[in-house]
Motif scaffolding. Structure first.
Motif, PDB file in Angstrom:
ATOM      1  N   LEU A  45       0.734  -1.293  -0.100  1.00 50.92           N
ATOM      2  CA  LEU A  45      -0.037  -0.047   0.233  1.00 50.92           C
ATOM      3  C   LEU A  45       1.076   1.252   0.017  1.00 50.92           C
ATOM      4  O   LEU A  45       1.660   1.307   0.816  1.00 50.92           O
ATOM      5  CB  LEU A  45      -0.878   0.087   1.080  1.00 50.92           C
ATOM      6  N   VAL A  46       0.534   2.207  -0.611  1.00 52.23           N
ATOM      7  CA  VAL A  46       1.036   3.547  -0.858  1.00 52.23           C
ATOM      8  C   VAL A  46       0.254   4.520   0.065  1.00 52.23           C
ATOM      9  O   VAL A  46       0.564   5.241   0.862  1.00 52.23           O
ATOM     10  CB  VAL A  46       1.344   4.025  -2.440  1.00 52.23           C
ATOM     11  N   ALA A  47      -0.857   4.468  -0.332  1.00 53.36           N
ATOM     12  CA  ALA A  47      -1.893   5.364   0.164  1.00 53.36           C
ATOM     13  C   ALA A  47      -3.400   5.036  -0.215  1.00 53.36           C
ATOM     14  O   ALA A  47      -3.564   4.690  -1.292  1.00 53.36           O
ATOM     15  CB  ALA A  47      -1.605   6.864  -0.166  1.00 53.36           C
ATOM     16  N   LYS A  62       5.378   9.480   3.505  1.00 53.10           N
ATOM     17  CA  LYS A  62       4.850  10.485   4.328  1.00 53.10           C
ATOM     18  C   LYS A  62       5.680  11.723   4.215  1.00 53.10           C
ATOM     19  O   LYS A  62       6.944  11.691   4.186  1.00 53.10           O
ATOM     20  CB  LYS A  62       4.686  10.235   5.790  1.00 53.10           C
ATOM     21  N   GLY A  63       5.028  12.818   3.855  1.00 50.75           N
ATOM     22  CA  GLY A  63       5.556  13.977   3.619  1.00 50.75           C
ATOM     23  C   GLY A  63       6.130  14.470   2.179  1.00 50.75           C
ATOM     24  O   GLY A  63       6.668  15.446   1.710  1.00 50.75           O
ATOM     25  N   ARG A  64       5.887  13.275   1.288  1.00 49.88           N
ATOM     26  CA  ARG A  64       6.380  13.448  -0.120  1.00 49.88           C
ATOM     27  C   ARG A  64       5.553  13.201  -0.799  1.00 49.88           C
ATOM     28  O   ARG A  64       5.314  13.815  -1.972  1.00 49.88           O
ATOM     29  CB  ARG A  64       7.658  12.266  -0.357  1.00 49.88           C
ATOM     30  N   PHE A  65       4.330  12.385  -0.597  1.00 51.03           N
ATOM     31  CA  PHE A  65       3.340  12.016  -1.702  1.00 51.03           C
ATOM     32  C   PHE A  65       2.092  12.620  -1.054  1.00 51.03           C
ATOM     33  O   PHE A  65       1.942  12.364   0.262  1.00 51.03           O
ATOM     34  CB  PHE A  65       3.168  10.332  -1.672  1.00 51.03           C
ATOM     35  N   THR A  66       0.985  13.046  -1.888  1.00 55.19           N
ATOM     36  CA  THR A  66      -0.064  13.664  -1.439  1.00 55.19           C
ATOM     37  C   THR A  66      -1.175  12.809  -2.362  1.00 55.19           C
ATOM     38  O   THR A  66      -1.236  12.793  -3.425  1.00 55.19           O
ATOM     39  CB  THR A  66      -0.216  15.003  -1.467  1.00 55.19           C
ATOM     40  N   GLN A  79      -0.150  12.771  -6.164  1.00 50.56           N
ATOM     41  CA  GLN A  79       1.313  13.636  -6.285  1.00 50.56           C
ATOM     42  C   GLN A  79       2.287  13.092  -5.780  1.00 50.56           C
ATOM     43  O   GLN A  79       2.292  12.978  -4.449  1.00 50.56           O
ATOM     44  CB  GLN A  79       0.809  15.048  -5.920  1.00 50.56           C
ATOM     45  N   MET A  80       3.274  12.838  -6.341  1.00 50.18           N
ATOM     46  CA  MET A  80       4.634  12.286  -5.834  1.00 50.18           C
ATOM     47  C   MET A  80       5.838  13.288  -6.169  1.00 50.18           C
ATOM     48  O   MET A  80       6.014  13.542  -7.049  1.00 50.18           O
ATOM     49  CB  MET A  80       4.897  11.072  -6.475  1.00 50.18           C
ATOM     50  N   ASN A  81       6.321  13.862  -4.969  1.00 49.83           N
ATOM     51  CA  ASN A  81       7.298  14.976  -4.980  1.00 49.83           C
ATOM     52  C   ASN A  81       8.460  14.081  -4.205  1.00 49.83           C
ATOM     53  O   ASN A  81       8.522  12.956  -3.559  1.00 49.83           O
ATOM     54  CB  ASN A  81       6.930  15.985  -4.160  1.00 49.83           C
ATOM     55  N   SER A  82       9.646  14.729  -4.385  1.00 49.58           N
ATOM     56  CA  SER A  82      11.088  14.143  -4.016  1.00 49.58           C
ATOM     57  C   SER A  82      10.994  12.744  -3.994  1.00 49.58           C
ATOM     58  O   SER A  82      11.585  12.104  -3.230  1.00 49.58           O
ATOM     59  CB  SER A  82      11.090  14.514  -2.462  1.00 49.58           C
ATOM     60  N   LEU A  83      10.905  12.322  -5.511  1.00 48.82           N
ATOM     61  CA  LEU A  83      10.905  10.938  -5.527  1.00 48.82           C
ATOM     62  C   LEU A  83      12.450  10.563  -5.423  1.00 48.82           C
ATOM     63  O   LEU A  83      13.505  11.065  -5.670  1.00 48.82           O
ATOM     64  CB  LEU A  83      10.537  10.691  -7.120  1.00 48.82           C
ATOM     65  N   LYS A  84      12.550   9.042  -5.310  1.00 45.51           N
ATOM     66  CA  LYS A  84      13.714   8.460  -4.941  1.00 45.51           C
ATOM     67  C   LYS A  84      13.896   7.251  -5.522  1.00 45.51           C
ATOM     68  O   LYS A  84      13.109   6.592  -6.210  1.00 45.51           O
ATOM     69  CB  LYS A  84      13.913   7.955  -3.383  1.00 45.51           C
ATOM     70  N   PRO A  85      14.896   6.857  -6.134  1.00 42.85           N
ATOM     71  CA  PRO A  85      15.174   5.358  -6.725  1.00 42.85           C
ATOM     72  C   PRO A  85      14.504   4.347  -6.304  1.00 42.85           C
ATOM     73  O   PRO A  85      13.963   3.412  -7.111  1.00 42.85           O
ATOM     74  CB  PRO A  85      16.705   5.300  -6.708  1.00 42.85           C
ATOM     75  N   GLU A  86      14.376   4.346  -4.898  1.00 40.35           N
ATOM     76  CA  GLU A  86      13.533   3.095  -4.360  1.00 40.35           C
ATOM     77  C   GLU A  86      12.116   3.211  -4.474  1.00 40.35           C
ATOM     78  O   GLU A  86      11.400   2.436  -3.982  1.00 40.35           O
ATOM     79  CB  GLU A  86      13.831   3.108  -3.059  1.00 40.35           C
ATOM     80  N   ASP A  87      11.722   4.420  -5.059  1.00 43.86           N
ATOM     81  CA  ASP A  87      10.223   4.492  -5.695  1.00 43.86           C
ATOM     82  C   ASP A  87       9.927   4.011  -6.694  1.00 43.86           C
ATOM     83  O   ASP A  87       8.825   3.724  -7.179  1.00 43.86           O
ATOM     84  CB  ASP A  87       9.933   6.020  -5.656  1.00 43.86           C
ATOM     85  N   THR A  88      11.028   3.401  -7.534  1.00 41.00           N
ATOM     86  CA  THR A  88      10.722   2.765  -8.926  1.00 41.00           C
ATOM     87  C   THR A  88       9.718   1.508  -8.597  1.00 41.00           C
ATOM     88  O   THR A  88      10.257   0.623  -7.617  1.00 41.00           O
ATOM     89  CB  THR A  88      12.171   2.392  -9.335  1.00 41.00           C
ATOM     90  N   ALA A  89       8.825   1.617  -9.302  1.00 37.19           N
ATOM     91  CA  ALA A  89       7.991   0.386  -8.971  1.00 37.19           C
ATOM     92  C   ALA A  89       6.614   0.430 -10.159  1.00 37.19           C
ATOM     93  O   ALA A  89       6.569   1.610 -10.904  1.00 37.19           O
ATOM     94  CB  ALA A  89       7.080   0.248  -7.803  1.00 37.19           C
ATOM     95  N   VAL A  90       6.002  -0.619 -10.363  1.00 42.31           N
ATOM     96  CA  VAL A  90       4.715  -0.625 -10.955  1.00 42.31           C
ATOM     97  C   VAL A  90       3.691  -0.220  -9.887  1.00 42.31           C
ATOM     98  O   VAL A  90       3.410  -0.601  -8.989  1.00 42.31           O
ATOM     99  CB  VAL A  90       4.098  -1.696 -11.632  1.00 42.31           C
TER     100      VAL A  90
END
Length: 114
Positions: A45-47, A62-66, A79-90
């Motif tokens: 789960l993301v949100a 938390k604090g990065r996605f809305t 809305q995904m901000n401050s994305l990190k390489p570990e956010d890579t996914a389907v």
């Protein structure tokens, strides 16, 4: 027939932003949200957000996605901000009806380069 149509994935550099959209049709939905699945990992789960409720976020976003929801349009946005390489996914849109039937979108790839 329930249908979830996702859009907005893509390739972005670390620190960048993307906005995912999911339009649902075919029913009224108690809960809508987003999950993700990285290669070799379980879907997580993301949100999500219930009708009339406030968003529920996984700790790692938390604090990065809305997450927001437009009930009139049966649409949910991530809305995904401050994305990190570990956010890579389907990323998969999910929606649960008032009868507790869960549906999934086809998935949209998000790739964050370092």
């Amino acid at each position: 027939q329930v249908r979830l149509v996702e859009s907005g994935g893509g390739l972005v550099q670390a620190g960048g932003s993307l906005r995912l959209s999911c339009v649902a049709s075919g029913s009224a939905f108690r809960t809508m949200g987003w999950h993700r699945q990285a290669p070799g990992k379980q879907r997580e789960l993301v949100a999500d957000i219930a009708w009339g409720g406030t968003p529920n976020y996984a700790q790692f976003v938390k604090g990065r996605f809305t997450l927001s929801r437009d009930n009139a349009k049966n649409t949910v946005y991530l809305q995904m901000n401050s994305l990190k390489p570990e956010d890579t996914a389907v990323y998969y849109c999910s929606a649960r009806t008032w009868s507790n039937i869960n549906s999934w979108g086809q998935g949209t790839q998000v790739t964050v380069s370092s």
